[in-house]
Motif scaffolding. Structure first.
Motif, PDB file in Angstrom:
ATOM      1  N   GLY A 215       4.581   0.651 -12.953  1.00 23.37           N
ATOM      2  CA  GLY A 215       3.511  -0.337 -13.030  1.00 23.37           C
ATOM      3  C   GLY A 215       2.933  -0.695 -11.686  1.00 23.37           C
ATOM      4  O   GLY A 215       2.261  -1.714 -11.524  1.00 23.37           O
TER       5      GLY A 215
ATOM      6  N   LYS B   4       0.681   0.379  -8.142  1.00 27.48           N
ATOM      7  CA  LYS B   4      -0.222   1.275  -7.422  1.00 27.48           C
ATOM      8  C   LYS B   4      -0.241   0.813  -5.974  1.00 27.48           C
ATOM      9  O   LYS B   4      -0.255  -0.384  -5.709  1.00 27.48           O
ATOM     10  N   THR B   5      -0.224   1.761  -5.027  1.00 33.53           N
ATOM     11  CA  THR B   5      -0.327   1.325  -3.639  1.00 33.53           C
ATOM     12  C   THR B   5      -1.517   1.974  -2.966  1.00 33.53           C
ATOM     13  O   THR B   5      -2.023   3.001  -3.420  1.00 33.53           O
ATOM     14  N   SER B   6      -1.941   1.340  -1.870  1.00 32.11           N
ATOM     15  CA  SER B   6      -3.070   1.863  -1.098  1.00 32.11           C
ATOM     16  C   SER B   6      -2.651   3.070  -0.267  1.00 32.11           C
ATOM     17  O   SER B   6      -3.496   3.753   0.299  1.00 32.11           O
TER      18      SER B   6
ATOM     19  N   LYS C  55       1.291   6.143   4.605  1.00 30.28           N
ATOM     20  CA  LYS C  55      -0.107   5.744   4.770  1.00 30.28           C
ATOM     21  C   LYS C  55      -0.878   6.862   5.481  1.00 30.28           C
ATOM     22  O   LYS C  55      -0.370   7.464   6.440  1.00 30.28           O
TER      23      LYS C  55
ATOM     24  N   LEU D 111      -7.329   1.015  -6.494  1.00 31.66           N
ATOM     25  CA  LEU D 111      -6.556  -0.210  -6.791  1.00 31.66           C
ATOM     26  C   LEU D 111      -7.439  -1.298  -7.379  1.00 31.66           C
ATOM     27  O   LEU D 111      -6.942  -2.340  -7.793  1.00 31.66           O
TER      28      LEU D 111
ATOM     29  N   LEU E 102       2.793  -4.439   2.197  1.00 31.94           N
ATOM     30  CA  LEU E 102       4.080  -3.831   2.553  1.00 31.94           C
ATOM     31  C   LEU E 102       4.042  -3.439   4.026  1.00 31.94           C
ATOM     32  O   LEU E 102       3.162  -2.684   4.450  1.00 31.94           O
TER      33      LEU E 102
ATOM     34  N   ILE F  37       0.204  -1.567   4.185  1.00 36.76           N
ATOM     35  CA  ILE F  37      -0.035  -0.910   2.895  1.00 36.76           C
ATOM     36  C   ILE F  37      -0.198  -2.005   1.841  1.00 36.76           C
ATOM     37  O   ILE F  37       0.510  -2.998   1.870  1.00 36.76           O
ATOM     38  N   LEU F  38      -1.159  -1.845   0.940  1.00 37.80           N
ATOM     39  CA  LEU F  38      -1.327  -2.816  -0.142  1.00 37.80           C
ATOM     40  C   LEU F  38      -0.857  -2.213  -1.458  1.00 37.80           C
ATOM     41  O   LEU F  38      -1.070  -1.021  -1.717  1.00 37.80           O
ATOM     42  N   ALA F  39      -0.217  -3.024  -2.273  1.00 36.52           N
ATOM     43  CA  ALA F  39       0.226  -2.573  -3.597  1.00 36.52           C
ATOM     44  C   ALA F  39      -0.251  -3.562  -4.649  1.00 36.52           C
ATOM     45  O   ALA F  39      -0.305  -4.771  -4.396  1.00 36.52           O
ATOM     46  N   THR F  40      -0.628  -3.042  -5.814  1.00 38.04           N
ATOM     47  CA  THR F  40      -1.030  -3.911  -6.933  1.00 38.04           C
ATOM     48  C   THR F  40      -0.295  -3.461  -8.194  1.00 38.04           C
ATOM     49  O   THR F  40       0.222  -2.356  -8.256  1.00 38.04           O
ATOM     50  N   GLN F  41      -0.281  -4.328  -9.179  1.00 39.71           N
ATOM     51  CA  GLN F  41       0.257  -3.938 -10.478  1.00 39.71           C
ATOM     52  C   GLN F  41      -0.795  -3.085 -11.174  1.00 39.71           C
ATOM     53  O   GLN F  41      -1.979  -3.405 -11.141  1.00 39.71           O
TER      54      GLN F  41
END
Lengths: 142, 142, 142
Positions: A72, A74-76, A132, B47, B58, B137-141
């Motif tokens: 569940g 997702k990362t950049s 990254k 995202l 992160l 780093i960015l993460a989302t659900q």
């Protein structure tokens, strides 16, 4: 080339997206895995990076994040390599983790001992290496 | 999500500045602190990053620079978190430093022993954690 | 300024290439060496970075890749500093390597023990320090 970067993946450039300062370059490896890198346009021109150019991605072990549960999420980070832990070397502060992907890549990461414990890493544990694009250096033969 | 990144800060996206290759994304945390990240536009779209999106930053401990004296200094690093040292773990080469910010964030950094000595770090020492936007780093659900 | 970044190089800005999100900034040091940094435009404006501005590049030791043989190789990393190993400190997982350049710069790198062994590093070994522009933080006096 001999370098201290523990992760060196050779492939062919499969796409280049130019910008005013940076370019996004995608490398496709023999394993089928793709590595995305962001480099300056100056470098992209200097290396002559174009679709088909052979290049090597250099990634140091401390630049790799490991995840054991991506459900569940997702990362950049443009690079996600899935595999299983094959080796653990523990120091006073850091643990070196080696993983093998299904495609046959070996990926090395340095993480803190606390993270290694918290993730419950052991030989065989399924993990993802998250890298990254701006951390990936590209090298070509001159 | 379980990741080896020792610093994980959840908040809501408060601004997105798009570019041809990269986007600058600002996250505002519950503590009021702001974290700026530079991600590729591919990731920003993938995202669905927009003002109001919940996301987690992160940041690995070796990506954090510590400063004890910022007087008269400005840096290009977009992220400056101020706090005090709460824990020190020394190894043969590296020291792991944990700090607490006034807003309640816990920030972990790995620095060399020589730096820890040179900065005179001890429990309670006032320090700033400096983090470059391109390291976040960015993460989302999903 | 006191910071944990083991590499701090002061010089004058010799070029600025602006973009919509990022700017590429070149610093020329007293030694004649040049350091290229990619910073956000927000930072470039905030620091007032322009040709002639004095600035310090901050680079942590784990962000430096070492190479012993660059023959026939070009990399996308904008910063290549050539020198010789002057000091090695070995831990359980990592080795700290110090090198001196011909121009008089001291560069510190943290690499894994396996890399140090594989490169055959010893006092006096010729090495190149490779640093990606997006890893370089710039600092100025306010």
């Amino acid at each position: 080339m001999k370098s201290s970067a523990r992760n060196q993946f050779t492939g062919k450039v499969s796409s280049v997206i130019p910008g005013p300062v940076n370019a996004e370059v995608e490398l496709t490896l023999a394993s089928g895995d793709r590595i995305v890198s962001v480099v300056t346009m100056g470098s992209a021109k200097d290396l002559g990076l174009a679709v088909g150019t052979e290049a090597t991605a250099l990634i140091k072990a401390p630049w790799v994040i490991l995840m054991t549960d991506e459900s569940g999420l997702k990362t950049s980070a443009r690079n996600h390599l899935r595999g299983a832990v094959s080796r653990l070397v523990k120091g006073a502060v850091n643990t070196e983790v080696t993983m093998q992907t299904a495609g046959g890549l070996t990926v090395n990461a340095i993480i803190t001992n606390e993270s290694a414990d918290s993730l419950g890493l052991d030989i065989g544990t399924a993990v993802s290496a998250i890298i990254k694009a701006s951390h990936v250096i590209l090298a070509t033969q001159a």
